[in-house]
Write an enzyme that holds these catalytic residues in place. Structure first.
Site, PDB file in Angstrom:
ATOM      1  N   GLY A  34    -116.584  96.792  11.299  1.00  0.00           N
ATOM      2  CA  GLY A  34    -117.035  97.128  12.648  1.00  0.00           C
ATOM      3  C   GLY A  34    -118.544  97.292  12.660  1.00  0.00           C
ATOM      4  N   SER A  36    -122.313  98.909  13.032  1.00  0.00           N
ATOM      5  CA  SER A  36    -122.945 100.133  12.574  1.00  0.00           C
ATOM      6  C   SER A  36    -122.801 101.198  13.659  1.00  0.00           C
ATOM      7  CB  SER A  36    -124.431  99.876  12.292  1.00  0.00           C
ATOM      8  OG  SER A  36    -125.077 101.063  11.896  1.00  0.00           O
ATOM      9  N   GLY A  37    -122.363 102.392  13.276  1.00  0.00           N
ATOM     10  CA  GLY A  37    -122.176 103.456  14.240  1.00  0.00           C
ATOM     11  C   GLY A  37    -120.802 103.485  14.881  1.00  0.00           C
ATOM     12  N   SER A 108    -119.351  93.871   7.307  1.00  0.00           N
ATOM     13  CA  SER A 108    -118.752  92.551   7.010  1.00  0.00           C
ATOM     14  C   SER A 108    -118.624  91.726   8.288  1.00  0.00           C
ATOM     15  CB  SER A 108    -117.406  92.704   6.298  1.00  0.00           C
ATOM     16  OG  SER A 108    -116.565  93.654   6.889  1.00  0.00           O
TER      17      SER A 108
END
Length: 206
Positions: A34, A36-37, A108
């Site tokens: 997913g 970042s954050g 990824s």
């Protein structure tokens, strides 16, 4: 160094089946992907905490931690990202062969890279978990201040800003962190492990 055609796989006396029998669990990799954050590391950490408390042997591979060691020679170009994921896949396979449940927390971003990792595992052992969260929400959270740096041009090839993210097409599990709590996300993942018999239902009976 030996040439590839002079390499032979060494067979060992203690195999995966014996290790899993001793541990009372089946090895697999929980591949959290997913933006970042989105909450990948937080959810992976919570899942590991719960599993550990019930006597399940695990190991968590986190993106930043791996890049500080094993993959510190890699940057963030498409080629380096591909190599980053390839190495993590191979390390994960070793852990799974040892009978552990491996949690990986990596952006990824490319579908083909994730599918390449899936192909090195036996059917059912690679459990892709899409940590869904809209870019706007991730930017609002921005726990490491990375989005702001990317918007300011201080970070190049940042996923979601000037580098693409390709969401999973058919993940085994999807959790939306804008709608679910960390605990709800973690429980959904653990329920999958119990349902598919990676861990015994007995471990979840009080």
């Amino acid at each position: 160094m030996g040439e590839p055609n002079n390499l032979y796989k060494q067979q060992t006396s203690v195999n995966r089946e014996k290790r899993e029998l001793m541990l009372g669990q089946r090895g697999c990799v929980l591949w959290l992907t997913g933006l970042s954050g989105s909450g990948k590391s937080t959810i992976a950490n919570r899942v590991e905490e719960i599993l550990h408390s019930r006597g399940v042997l695990t190991y968590l591979l986190d993106g930043d931690n791996v890049r500080l060691g094993l993959n510190k020679d890699l940057g963030f170009s498409a080629k380096d990202r591909q190599e980053n994921i390839r190495r993590i896949g191979e390390v994960s396979r070793l852990f799974v062969d040892s009978g552990l449940i491996v949690l990986t927390s990596f952006i990824s971003p490319y579908e083909e890279d994730r599918q390449s990792v899936r192909r090195i595992f036996n059917d059912g052992e690679f459990i892709e978990i899409y940590i869904r969260c809209d870019l706007a929400v991730c930017e609002q959270r921005d726990p490491k201040g990375l989005y702001q740096k990317a918007r300011n041009g201080e970070i190049k090839n940042f996923t979601g800003i000037d580098a693409p993210y390709q969401p999973p097409i058919t993940p085994e599990i999807t959790v939306d962190t804008a709608k679910l709590t960390v605990e709800e996300c973690a429980n959904k993942i653990i329920e999958y492990l119990v349902e598919h018999q990676f861990i015994s239902r007995n471990k979840w009976r009080d």
